[in-house]
Motif scaffolding. Structure first.
Motif, PDB file in Angstrom:
ATOM      1  N   LYS A   9      -3.140   4.146   0.174  1.00 14.96           N
ATOM      2  CA  LYS A   9      -1.810   4.225  -0.208  1.00 14.96           C
ATOM      3  C   LYS A   9      -1.542   2.546  -0.382  1.00 14.96           C
ATOM      4  O   LYS A   9      -1.791   1.792   0.597  1.00 14.96           O
ATOM      5  N   ARG A  10      -0.388   2.386  -1.284  1.00 17.02           N
ATOM      6  CA  ARG A  10       0.223   1.029  -1.246  1.00 17.02           C
ATOM      7  C   ARG A  10       1.517   1.129  -0.582  1.00 17.02           C
ATOM      8  O   ARG A  10       2.370   1.912  -0.716  1.00 17.02           O
ATOM      9  N   ILE A  11       1.850   0.067   0.497  1.00 24.79           N
ATOM     10  CA  ILE A  11       2.816  -0.043   0.967  1.00 24.79           C
ATOM     11  C   ILE A  11       3.359  -1.298   0.696  1.00 24.79           C
ATOM     12  O   ILE A  11       2.790  -2.476   0.915  1.00 24.79           O
ATOM     13  N   LEU A  12       4.814  -1.358   0.394  1.00 23.53           N
ATOM     14  CA  LEU A  12       5.479  -2.383   0.244  1.00 23.53           C
ATOM     15  C   LEU A  12       6.474  -2.706   1.440  1.00 23.53           C
ATOM     16  O   LEU A  12       7.007  -1.930   1.883  1.00 23.53           O
ATOM     17  N   SER A  13       6.199  -3.732   2.332  1.00 26.89           N
ATOM     18  CA  SER A  13       6.999  -4.177   3.230  1.00 26.89           C
ATOM     19  C   SER A  13       7.962  -5.294   3.026  1.00 26.89           C
ATOM     20  O   SER A  13       7.419  -6.265   2.777  1.00 26.89           O
ATOM     21  N   SER A  27      -5.497  -2.033   8.556  1.00 24.05           N
ATOM     22  CA  SER A  27      -6.694  -1.830   9.223  1.00 24.05           C
ATOM     23  C   SER A  27      -7.008  -0.297   9.005  1.00 24.05           C
ATOM     24  O   SER A  27      -8.305  -0.018   9.413  1.00 24.05           O
ATOM     25  N   GLN A  28      -6.283   0.374   8.838  1.00 25.06           N
ATOM     26  CA  GLN A  28      -6.598   1.974   8.488  1.00 25.06           C
ATOM     27  C   GLN A  28      -6.801   2.048   6.938  1.00 25.06           C
ATOM     28  O   GLN A  28      -6.867   3.359   6.683  1.00 25.06           O
ATOM     29  N   GLY A  29      -6.812   0.986   6.257  1.00 24.80           N
ATOM     30  CA  GLY A  29      -7.047   1.399   4.839  1.00 24.80           C
ATOM     31  C   GLY A  29      -6.092   1.193   3.780  1.00 24.80           C
ATOM     32  O   GLY A  29      -6.266   1.329   2.396  1.00 24.80           O
ATOM     33  N   ALA A  30      -4.690   0.810   4.411  1.00 27.32           N
ATOM     34  CA  ALA A  30      -3.504   0.816   3.329  1.00 27.32           C
ATOM     35  C   ALA A  30      -3.717  -0.723   2.733  1.00 27.32           C
ATOM     36  O   ALA A  30      -4.239  -1.621   3.209  1.00 27.32           O
ATOM     37  N   ARG A  31      -3.138  -0.488   1.204  1.00 29.91           N
ATOM     38  CA  ARG A  31      -3.033  -1.696   0.622  1.00 29.91           C
ATOM     39  C   ARG A  31      -1.663  -2.348   0.841  1.00 29.91           C
ATOM     40  O   ARG A  31      -0.809  -1.539   0.556  1.00 29.91           O
ATOM     41  N   ILE A  32      -1.554  -3.439   1.288  1.00 34.82           N
ATOM     42  CA  ILE A  32      -0.107  -3.932   1.982  1.00 34.82           C
ATOM     43  C   ILE A  32       0.321  -5.168   1.368  1.00 34.82           C
ATOM     44  O   ILE A  32      -0.522  -6.069   0.817  1.00 34.82           O
ATOM     45  N   PHE A  67      10.417  -6.607  -7.248  1.00 36.99           N
ATOM     46  CA  PHE A  67       9.144  -5.785  -6.471  1.00 36.99           C
ATOM     47  C   PHE A  67       8.518  -5.035  -7.731  1.00 36.99           C
ATOM     48  O   PHE A  67       8.936  -4.094  -8.288  1.00 36.99           O
ATOM     49  N   GLU A  68       7.515  -5.914  -8.095  1.00 35.06           N
ATOM     50  CA  GLU A  68       6.554  -5.265  -9.365  1.00 35.06           C
ATOM     51  C   GLU A  68       5.710  -4.513  -8.773  1.00 35.06           C
ATOM     52  O   GLU A  68       5.165  -4.629  -7.549  1.00 35.06           O
ATOM     53  N   GLY A  69       5.221  -3.688  -9.752  1.00 38.08           N
ATOM     54  CA  GLY A  69       4.105  -2.536  -9.278  1.00 38.08           C
ATOM     55  C   GLY A  69       4.695  -1.176  -8.584  1.00 38.08           C
ATOM     56  O   GLY A  69       5.919  -1.269  -8.420  1.00 38.08           O
ATOM     57  N   GLU A  70       3.736  -0.357  -8.546  1.00 32.32           N
ATOM     58  CA  GLU A  70       4.054   1.159  -7.866  1.00 32.32           C
ATOM     59  C   GLU A  70       3.553   0.939  -6.441  1.00 32.32           C
ATOM     60  O   GLU A  70       2.460   0.355  -6.053  1.00 32.32           O
ATOM     61  N   TYR A  71       4.410   1.601  -5.526  1.00 28.47           N
ATOM     62  CA  TYR A  71       3.953   1.813  -3.995  1.00 28.47           C
ATOM     63  C   TYR A  71       4.401   3.128  -3.618  1.00 28.47           C
ATOM     64  O   TYR A  71       5.053   3.903  -4.234  1.00 28.47           O
ATOM     65  N   ASP A  72       3.652   3.607  -2.675  1.00 28.62           N
ATOM     66  CA  ASP A  72       3.673   5.029  -2.340  1.00 28.62           C
ATOM     67  C   ASP A  72       4.717   4.918  -1.206  1.00 28.62           C
ATOM     68  O   ASP A  72       5.211   5.904  -0.933  1.00 28.62           O
ATOM     69  N   PHE A  73       5.018   3.894  -0.457  1.00 29.06           N
ATOM     70  CA  PHE A  73       5.979   3.889   0.772  1.00 29.06           C
ATOM     71  C   PHE A  73       6.469   2.574   0.595  1.00 29.06           C
ATOM     72  O   PHE A  73       5.831   1.174   0.436  1.00 29.06           O
ATOM     73  N   ILE A  74       7.916   2.439   1.079  1.00 29.17           N
ATOM     74  CA  ILE A  74       8.264   1.306   1.130  1.00 29.17           C
ATOM     75  C   ILE A  74       8.588   1.004   2.994  1.00 29.17           C
ATOM     76  O   ILE A  74       9.306   2.056   3.261  1.00 29.17           O
ATOM     77  N   PHE A  75       8.254  -0.014   3.749  1.00 26.66           N
ATOM     78  CA  PHE A  75       8.352  -0.038   5.049  1.00 26.66           C
ATOM     79  C   PHE A  75       9.409  -1.073   5.287  1.00 26.66           C
ATOM     80  O   PHE A  75       9.475  -2.176   4.886  1.00 26.66           O
ATOM     81  N   LEU A  76      10.470  -0.515   5.854  1.00 27.12           N
ATOM     82  CA  LEU A  76      11.620  -1.515   6.581  1.00 27.12           C
ATOM     83  C   LEU A  76      11.881  -1.004   8.027  1.00 27.12           C
ATOM     84  O   LEU A  76      12.091   0.025   8.234  1.00 27.12           O
ATOM     85  N   TYR A  77      11.498  -2.162   8.647  1.00 24.69           N
ATOM     86  CA  TYR A  77      11.370  -1.589  10.223  1.00 24.69           C
ATOM     87  C   TYR A  77      12.430  -2.652  10.737  1.00 24.69           C
ATOM     88  O   TYR A  77      11.964  -3.333  11.702  1.00 24.69           O
ATOM     89  N   GLY A  78      13.718  -2.434  10.601  1.00 21.47           N
ATOM     90  CA  GLY A  78      14.740  -3.161  11.516  1.00 21.47           C
ATOM     91  C   GLY A  78      14.734  -4.579  11.180  1.00 21.47           C
ATOM     92  O   GLY A  78      15.588  -5.251  11.581  1.00 21.47           O
ATOM     93  N   SER A  79      13.845  -5.125  10.234  1.00 13.76           N
ATOM     94  CA  SER A  79      13.866  -6.660  10.196  1.00 13.76           C
ATOM     95  C   SER A  79      14.757  -7.243   9.259  1.00 13.76           C
ATOM     96  O   SER A  79      15.069  -8.210   9.216  1.00 13.76           O
ATOM     97  N   LEU A  80      15.515  -6.241   8.560  1.00 13.53           N
ATOM     98  CA  LEU A  80      16.697  -6.666   7.591  1.00 13.53           C
ATOM     99  C   LEU A  80      17.924  -7.201   8.483  1.00 13.53           C
ATOM    100  O   LEU A  80      18.779  -7.998   8.088  1.00 13.53           O
TER     101      LEU A  80
END
Length: 93
Positions: A9-13, A27-32, A67-80
């Motif tokens: 999966k493609r993940i945008l962080s 490390s689990q195979g995601a493209r970040i 944010f160019e490209g297509e992503y399967d998930f967007i990851f926002l973990y409190g960093s904003l």
């Protein structure tokens, strides 16, 4: 192992910080792709990614970032929470 569901999966962080979660998912195979406003954070992620062969992409997050490209998930973990409010508004508009 948790995280394998992201394999292939493609993940945008956005606001990746030092990329601890992102490195694990890679490390689990995601493209970040990591965006952050702190260049030294991105340098650290790139260095770890290179050492471990994770293939994580890093990009500087700026007010006019697209944010160019297509992503399967967007990851926002409190960093904003550390980003100035006006930049958050511009980013998420």
């Amino acid at each position: 192992v948790m995280g394998r569901e992201f394999s292939g999966k493609r993940i945008l962080s956005i606001g990746s910080g030092l990329g601890f979660h992102e490195s694990f998912y890679a490390s689990q195979g995601a493209r970040i792709t990591c965006y952050d406003i702190v260049p030294s954070n991105l340098n650290s992620i790139s260095r770890i990614s290179d050492l471990l062969g994770l293939g994580i992409e890093t990009r500087l997050l700026e007010p006019d970032t697209l944010f160019e490209g297509e992503y399967d998930f967007i990851f926002l973990y409190g960093s904003l929470m550390t980003m100035p409010r006006y930049e958050q508004r511009d980013l998420l508009d």
